[in-house]
Design an enzyme around this catalytic site. Structure first.
Site, PDB file in Angstrom:
ATOM      1  N   LEU A  13       0.968  -1.222   0.260  1.00 33.18           N
ATOM      2  CA  LEU A  13       0.418   0.187   0.151  1.00 33.18           C
ATOM      3  C   LEU A  13       0.502   1.196   0.353  1.00 33.18           C
ATOM      4  O   LEU A  13       0.844   2.505  -0.341  1.00 33.18           O
ATOM      5  CB  LEU A  13      -1.231  -0.248   1.173  1.00 33.18           C
ATOM      6  CG  LEU A  13      -2.033  -0.864   1.444  1.00 33.18           C
ATOM      7  CD1 LEU A  13      -2.972  -1.449   2.634  1.00 33.18           C
ATOM      8  CD2 LEU A  13      -2.509  -0.385   0.015  1.00 33.18           C
ATOM      9  N   ASP A  53      14.281   3.296   9.403  1.00 31.17           N
ATOM     10  CA  ASP A  53      13.345   1.843   9.838  1.00 31.17           C
ATOM     11  C   ASP A  53      13.025   2.396  11.253  1.00 31.17           C
ATOM     12  O   ASP A  53      13.480   3.135  11.885  1.00 31.17           O
ATOM     13  CB  ASP A  53      14.826   0.779  10.669  1.00 31.17           C
ATOM     14  CG  ASP A  53      14.026  -0.163  11.601  1.00 31.17           C
ATOM     15  OD1 ASP A  53      13.228  -0.075  11.737  1.00 31.17           O
ATOM     16  OD2 ASP A  53      15.293  -1.353  11.444  1.00 31.17           O
ATOM     17  N   ASN A  79       2.946   4.781   7.171  1.00 26.74           N
ATOM     18  CA  ASN A  79       2.321   3.459   6.686  1.00 26.74           C
ATOM     19  C   ASN A  79       3.213   2.158   7.389  1.00 26.74           C
ATOM     20  O   ASN A  79       1.965   0.522   7.386  1.00 26.74           O
ATOM     21  CB  ASN A  79       2.118   3.390   5.323  1.00 26.74           C
ATOM     22  CG  ASN A  79       1.695   2.229   4.396  1.00 26.74           C
ATOM     23  OD1 ASN A  79       1.175   1.930   4.178  1.00 26.74           O
ATOM     24  ND2 ASN A  79       3.642   1.889   4.067  1.00 26.74           N
ATOM     25  N   TYR A 160      -2.095  -7.437  15.853  1.00 27.29           N
ATOM     26  CA  TYR A 160      -2.659  -6.830  15.349  1.00 27.29           C
ATOM     27  C   TYR A 160      -3.986  -5.732  15.816  1.00 27.29           C
ATOM     28  O   TYR A 160      -3.691  -4.559  16.058  1.00 27.29           O
ATOM     29  CB  TYR A 160      -2.944  -7.002  14.135  1.00 27.29           C
ATOM     30  CG  TYR A 160      -2.792  -6.695  12.895  1.00 27.29           C
ATOM     31  CD1 TYR A 160      -1.950  -5.918  12.499  1.00 27.29           C
ATOM     32  CD2 TYR A 160      -3.955  -5.970  12.424  1.00 27.29           C
ATOM     33  CE1 TYR A 160      -1.938  -5.181  11.481  1.00 27.29           C
ATOM     34  CE2 TYR A 160      -3.854  -5.664  10.948  1.00 27.29           C
ATOM     35  CZ  TYR A 160      -2.994  -5.030  10.488  1.00 27.29           C
ATOM     36  OH  TYR A 160      -2.988  -3.989   9.624  1.00 27.29           O
ATOM     37  N   LYS A 164      -3.516  -1.361  16.305  1.00 30.75           N
ATOM     38  CA  LYS A 164      -4.198  -0.346  15.475  1.00 30.75           C
ATOM     39  C   LYS A 164      -5.153   0.164  16.576  1.00 30.75           C
ATOM     40  O   LYS A 164      -5.782   1.844  16.239  1.00 30.75           O
ATOM     41  CB  LYS A 164      -4.435  -1.304  14.020  1.00 30.75           C
ATOM     42  CG  LYS A 164      -3.736  -2.303  13.468  1.00 30.75           C
ATOM     43  CD  LYS A 164      -2.763  -0.710  13.249  1.00 30.75           C
ATOM     44  CE  LYS A 164      -2.087  -1.127  11.771  1.00 30.75           C
ATOM     45  NZ  LYS A 164      -1.425  -0.486  10.892  1.00 30.75           N
ATOM     46  N   THR A 193      -1.809  -8.042  -0.192  1.00 27.71           N
ATOM     47  CA  THR A 193      -0.997  -7.813  -0.009  1.00 27.71           C
ATOM     48  C   THR A 193       0.853  -8.204   0.833  1.00 27.71           C
ATOM     49  O   THR A 193       0.193  -9.587   1.641  1.00 27.71           O
ATOM     50  CB  THR A 193      -0.318  -6.532   0.794  1.00 27.71           C
ATOM     51  OG1 THR A 193      -0.458  -6.209   2.360  1.00 27.71           O
ATOM     52  CG2 THR A 193      -1.232  -5.003  -0.094  1.00 27.71           C
TER      53      THR A 193
HETATM   54  P1  NAP Z   1       3.429  -4.992   3.209  1.00 27.69           P
HETATM   55  O1  NAP Z   1       2.944  -4.633   1.774  1.00 27.69           O
HETATM   56  O2  NAP Z   1       3.850  -6.138   4.169  1.00 27.69           O
HETATM   57  O3  NAP Z   1       3.878  -3.631   3.449  1.00 27.69           O
HETATM   58  C1  NAP Z   1       4.593  -3.837   4.639  1.00 27.69           C
HETATM   59  C2  NAP Z   1       5.333  -2.354   5.072  1.00 27.69           C
HETATM   60  O4  NAP Z   1       6.283  -1.502   6.387  1.00 27.69           O
HETATM   61  C3  NAP Z   1       6.773  -3.093   3.969  1.00 27.69           C
HETATM   62  O5  NAP Z   1       7.614  -1.666   2.561  1.00 27.69           O
HETATM   63  C4  NAP Z   1       7.712  -2.968   4.669  1.00 27.69           C
HETATM   64  O6  NAP Z   1       9.320  -2.692   4.668  1.00 27.69           O
HETATM   65  C5  NAP Z   1       7.057  -1.806   5.927  1.00 27.69           C
HETATM   66  N1  NAP Z   1       8.596  -1.955   7.313  1.00 27.69           N
HETATM   67  C6  NAP Z   1       7.849  -3.065   8.020  1.00 27.69           C
HETATM   68  N2  NAP Z   1       8.770  -2.650   9.336  1.00 27.69           N
HETATM   69  C7  NAP Z   1       8.876  -1.590   8.986  1.00 27.69           C
HETATM   70  C8  NAP Z   1      10.351  -1.543   9.507  1.00 27.69           C
HETATM   71  N3  NAP Z   1      10.560  -1.706  10.979  1.00 27.69           N
HETATM   72  N4  NAP Z   1      10.641  -0.168   8.901  1.00 27.69           N
HETATM   73  C9  NAP Z   1      10.246   0.298   8.649  1.00 27.69           C
HETATM   74  N5  NAP Z   1       9.537   0.076   7.452  1.00 27.69           N
HETATM   75  C10 NAP Z   1       9.035  -1.180   8.132  1.00 27.69           C
HETATM   76  O7  NAP Z   1       1.464  -4.113   4.277  1.00 27.69           O
HETATM   77  P2  NAP Z   1       0.440  -3.482   3.341  1.00 27.69           P
HETATM   78  O8  NAP Z   1      -0.703  -4.209   3.119  1.00 27.69           O
HETATM   79  O9  NAP Z   1       1.157  -2.591   2.091  1.00 27.69           O
HETATM   80  O10 NAP Z   1       0.472  -3.002   4.331  1.00 27.69           O
HETATM   81  C11 NAP Z   1       0.257  -1.881   4.789  1.00 27.69           C
HETATM   82  C12 NAP Z   1      -0.034  -0.948   5.975  1.00 27.69           C
HETATM   83  O11 NAP Z   1      -1.469  -1.028   5.821  1.00 27.69           O
HETATM   84  C13 NAP Z   1       0.497  -1.636   7.295  1.00 27.69           C
HETATM   85  O12 NAP Z   1       0.288  -0.933   8.340  1.00 27.69           O
HETATM   86  C14 NAP Z   1      -0.358  -2.664   7.404  1.00 27.69           C
HETATM   87  O13 NAP Z   1      -1.055  -2.612   8.889  1.00 27.69           O
HETATM   88  C15 NAP Z   1      -1.867  -1.270   7.104  1.00 27.69           C
HETATM   89  N6  NAP Z   1      -3.094  -2.465   6.382  1.00 27.69           N
HETATM   90  C16 NAP Z   1      -3.627  -3.100   5.524  1.00 27.69           C
HETATM   91  C17 NAP Z   1      -4.656  -3.956   5.172  1.00 27.69           C
HETATM   92  C18 NAP Z   1      -4.417  -4.826   4.291  1.00 27.69           C
HETATM   93  O14 NAP Z   1      -5.112  -5.943   3.995  1.00 27.69           O
HETATM   94  N7  NAP Z   1      -3.058  -5.387   3.281  1.00 27.69           N
HETATM   95  C19 NAP Z   1      -5.937  -3.518   5.998  1.00 27.69           C
HETATM   96  C20 NAP Z   1      -5.993  -3.439   6.722  1.00 27.69           C
HETATM   97  C21 NAP Z   1      -4.400  -1.612   7.081  1.00 27.69           C
HETATM   98  P3  NAP Z   1       9.797  -4.147   4.066  1.00 27.69           P
HETATM   99  O15 NAP Z   1       9.978  -4.388   3.039  1.00 27.69           O
HETATM  100  O16 NAP Z   1      11.560  -4.113   4.135  1.00 27.69           O
HETATM  101  O17 NAP Z   1       9.420  -4.954   5.128  1.00 27.69           O
END
Ligand code: NAP
Length: 235
Positions: A13, A53, A79, A160, A164, A193
């Site tokens: 995202l 980080d 994010n 989780y 949130k 994702t």
């Molecule tokens: P994702 O594809 O796993 O992306 C997560 C991102 O966060 C990656 O770039 C990851 O980097 C980064 N990250 C994790 N730990 C970190 C750290 N310590 N420092 C810096 N970056 C870090 O997941 P996503 O679904 O896009 O998630 C983005 C946000 O949306 C999250 O907050 C998640 O909780 C929220 N969300 C997602 C959904 C869903 O259904 N996907 C629904 C509701 C909310 P690396 O590549 O290095 O791991």
């Protein structure tokens, strides 16, 4: 010119949000903990790479200094997020969750948001139109998770959603403390994702919609709220 930082923007995202905001004319910093993944993403997007980080004080402080030297910040998108998994890749439930799993989840999803916001607040305060978007989740809603008629009621995880819900509380408290800023929490919806092993039902384009919208909110827009693409959500 609007300058925007997105944490965890090397994929998912965050990457899609960066793509859309670059297209909208923002100067975008792609925050990433891994330099190679971050640089590659920033290059692909026509954005700036920022090594960050969210769990590391020194990394976040250095990132804030770099952005300050680069001219400041108008929009912060918290994010970066994780969903801690337990045995057999399952989410820790009330029967299994450990303090260590809670701590691990909160280190990124909650303390990460506080660490980054704290470091970048002085820069945001210098912006004419400061905006913060906290990427929360539908699973943050105490109303929905306690309602047996709502599908989210049946999600069994503990760490989780608790993290949130805390992000939502941070949003309320920061928004009251900084009335000149627009500070909102958003729920992207269940999106395909790596976070959920690509089991989500929405595309990243659909999921990023509310993040992008709240990143572009004007001074008359809402603050201290919790929204998905369809509107306000119950806490
Ligand atoms: P994702 O594809 O796993 O992306 C997560 C991102 O966060 C990656 O770039 C990851 O980097 C980064 N990250 C994790 N730990 C970190 C750290 N310590 N420092 C810096 N970056 C870090 O997941 P996503 O679904 O896009 O998630 C983005 C946000 O949306 C999250 O907050 C998640 O909780 C929220 N969300 C997602 C959904 C869903 O259904 N996907 C629904 C509701 C909310 P690396 O590549 O290095 O791991």
């Amino acid at each position: 010119m609007t300058t925007t930082l997105i944490t965890g923007a090397n994929k998912g995202l965050g990457f899609e949000t960066a793509r859309r905001l670059v297209a909208a004319g923002h100067t975008v910093y792609v925050g990433a903990r891994d330099a190679e993944r971050g640089r590659r993403a920033a290059e692909q997007l026509g954005a700036r790479f920022l090594h960050l980080d969210v769990t590391d004080d020194a990394s976040v402080e250095a990132a804030a200094k770099a952005v300050e030297a680069g001219g400041g910040l108008d929009v912060l998108i918290n994010n970066a997020g994780i969903e801690t998994r337990g045995e057999g890749n399952s989410v820790p439930t009330a029967a299994t969750v450990t303090a260590a799993q809670m701590r691990n989840t909160f280190e990124t999803n909650v303390f990460g948001v506080v660490r980054v916001t704290h470091a970048f607040l002085p820069l945001l305060e210098r912006s004419a139109t400061p905006v913060v978007v906290n990427v929360s989740s539908g699973l943050a809603s105490l109303t929905h998770l306690s309602d047996p008629d709502h599908p989210a009621h049946f999600y069994p995880g503990v760490a989780y959603p608790a993290s949130k819900t805390t992000v939502n509380m941070l949003t309320v408290q920061y928004a009251k403390a900084f009335p000149s800023m627009r500070i909102n929490a958003v729920e992207p919806g269940f999106t395909k994702t790596d976070l959920n092993g690509n089991t989500g039902v929405q595309t990243v384009e659909e999921g990023a919609e509310i993040i992008v919208r709240m990143a572009q909110v004007g001074p008359d827009g809402p603050t201290g709220g919790y929204f998905d693409a369809k509107g306000a959500l119950p806490w």
